[in-house]
Enzyme design. Structure first.
Site, short mmCIF file in Angstrom:
data_model
loop_
_atom_site.label_atom_id
_atom_site.label_comp_id
_atom_site.label_asym_id
_atom_site.label_seq_id
_atom_site.Cartn_x
_atom_site.Cartn_y
_atom_site.Cartn_z
N GLU A 198 -0.67 0.63 5.58
CA GLU A 198 -1.21 1.78 4.84
C GLU A 198 -2.39 2.29 5.63
OE1 GLU A 198 -1.86 1.59 0.48
OE2 GLU A 198 -3.34 3.17 0.80
N HIS B 238 -3.94 5.71 7.56
CA HIS B 238 -3.74 7.16 7.39
C HIS B 238 -4.28 8.00 8.54
CE1 HIS B 238 -2.47 6.24 3.35
NE2 HIS B 238 -3.61 5.67 3.08
N HIS C 208 2.29 5.99 -2.78
CA HIS C 208 0.85 5.94 -2.52
C HIS C 208 0.10 6.74 -3.59
CE1 HIS C 208 -2.96 7.11 -0.59
NE2 HIS C 208 -2.85 5.96 0.06
N ASP D 198 -5.88 0.30 4.87
CA ASP D 198 -6.18 1.59 4.22
C ASP D 198 -7.22 2.37 5.03
OD1 ASP D 198 -5.65 3.59 2.41
OD2 ASP D 198 -6.41 2.54 0.65
#
Ligand code: GRE
Ligand code: ZN
Length: 325
Positions: free
Chosen positions: A8, A10, A164, A288
């Site tokens: 995860e 980004h 998500h 994240d």
């Protein structure tokens, strides 16, 4: 631990970078903005320092899901996927991609997923919750009947679908009125996303497509902690007056159709709970980044009180198997 895989993680494009600005103070935003737009420099240095060999990269939130004009959503998703594919091609040893999908138009999303997997080599999709469709106050959730052919294609392509978080619709935020700190990652992200996952389960989606795999971040968006109670009250033995199409106990779907990641939830007790509820094979390391510090994720995970075999499984081997890396 070296050679971890994180999923995860980004990035943003020029079209979507503005979506992340509200989550940061004015002083840190320039740094976060640069981190979201970068793949090849600071990100790779941090991955090296953190023992992360491969990052599976996805677009920021809500991005495509918050473009009520389907044509615009289709265009932004395509361009983001193309840009990500170009970046991955520069370092195929370090990056993989999740497709952004314009689920405002289920047929277009199906075609884009097929293109992303078969032509761009992506390993799945990451979608930021419900899609605003037609107007900004209209949300479509993916348990609805018009998405069944899309899910059929996800199953056929045999790729995971990462659900998500995003914020609930503006008109749905009565419970947090006057308490803006409850919005976003502190609470509402998980409630919104966990509820969406329960809609998928309750709708019978996984009975129709039993090989579907959905990934949840943040150690399962509250579901593993509450699964006995949800299962108990959702069961068809008379306690649930509404009745639901799902055929099995909810805990079974969690163990057969879901994976969870450690993204943005660096708590050993919560990870161990997910390992016990779902099985260690269904827990995956993630950070994240850049919404969290990659170093905090890695430092916590590398020292967490779990067995070394479990660390290797969660840190790398489960992801390697799931994504065929
Ligand atoms: C995310 O993971 O996408 C995210 C945001 C905003 C704040 C925190 C966070 O988009 O984890
Ligand atoms: Zn995230």
């Amino acid at each position: 631990m070296q050679n971890k895989i994180a999923l995860e993680e980004h990035f943003a494009t020029a079209d979507t970078i503005g979506d992340s600005e509200p989550y940061f103070g004015r002083d840190v935003w320039p740094t976060k903005k640069a981190q979201l737009l970068d793949l090849q420099d600071e990100r790779l240095r941090r991955m090296d320092a953190c023992g992360i060999e491969v990052s599976i990269v996805s677009l920021n939130s809500p991005a495509v899901q918050a473009r009520a004009d389907a044509a615009l959503a289709i265009d932004i998703a395509r361009r983001a996927n193309d840009q990500l594919a170009e970046q991955i091609a520069r370092r195929p040893d370090r990056f993989r991609g999740f497709a952004a999908l314009p689920l405002q138009d289920p047929e277009a999303a199906t075609l884009e997923l097929r293109r992303a997997v078969e032509e761009l080599g992506f390993v799945g999709a990451l979608v930021n919750g419900y899609s605003q469709t037609g107007s900004m106050d209209k949300a479509v959730y993916y348990d609805l009947p018009q998405f069944r052919p899309f899910w059929g294609e996800v199953e056929r392509l045999d790729v995971p679908f990462y659900l998500h978080p995003r914020l609930p619709l503006a008109s749905q935020q009565l419970a947090t009125e006057g308490h803006p700190w409850l919005m976003g990652p502190a609470w509402q992200f998980s409630v919104e996303t966990g509820t969406h996952a329960l809609r998928l389960i309750g709708s019978g989606l996984f009975d129709e497509f039993p090989k579907l795999t959905v990934v949840l971040g943040h150690l399962g968006e509250l579901l593993p902690f509450n699964i006995w109670r949800t299962s108990h009250w959702a069961s068809a033995d008379g306690r649930n007056p509404q009745g639901i199409p799902a055929k099995k106990s909810f805990v079974d779907y969690l163990r057969q159709n879901f994976y969870v990641t450690t993204s943005g939830n660096f708590r050993t007790l919560a990870m161990r709970n997910a390992m016990e509820e779902m099985g260690t094979a269904r827990v995956l390391f993630s950070s994240d980044y850049p919404f969290e510090e990659m170093e905090e994720a890695a430092t916590w995970f590398d020292a967490a009180e779990i067995g070394e075999n479990d660390r290797e499984a969660i840190g790398r081997d489960n992801a390697r198997r799931l994504f065929k890396l």
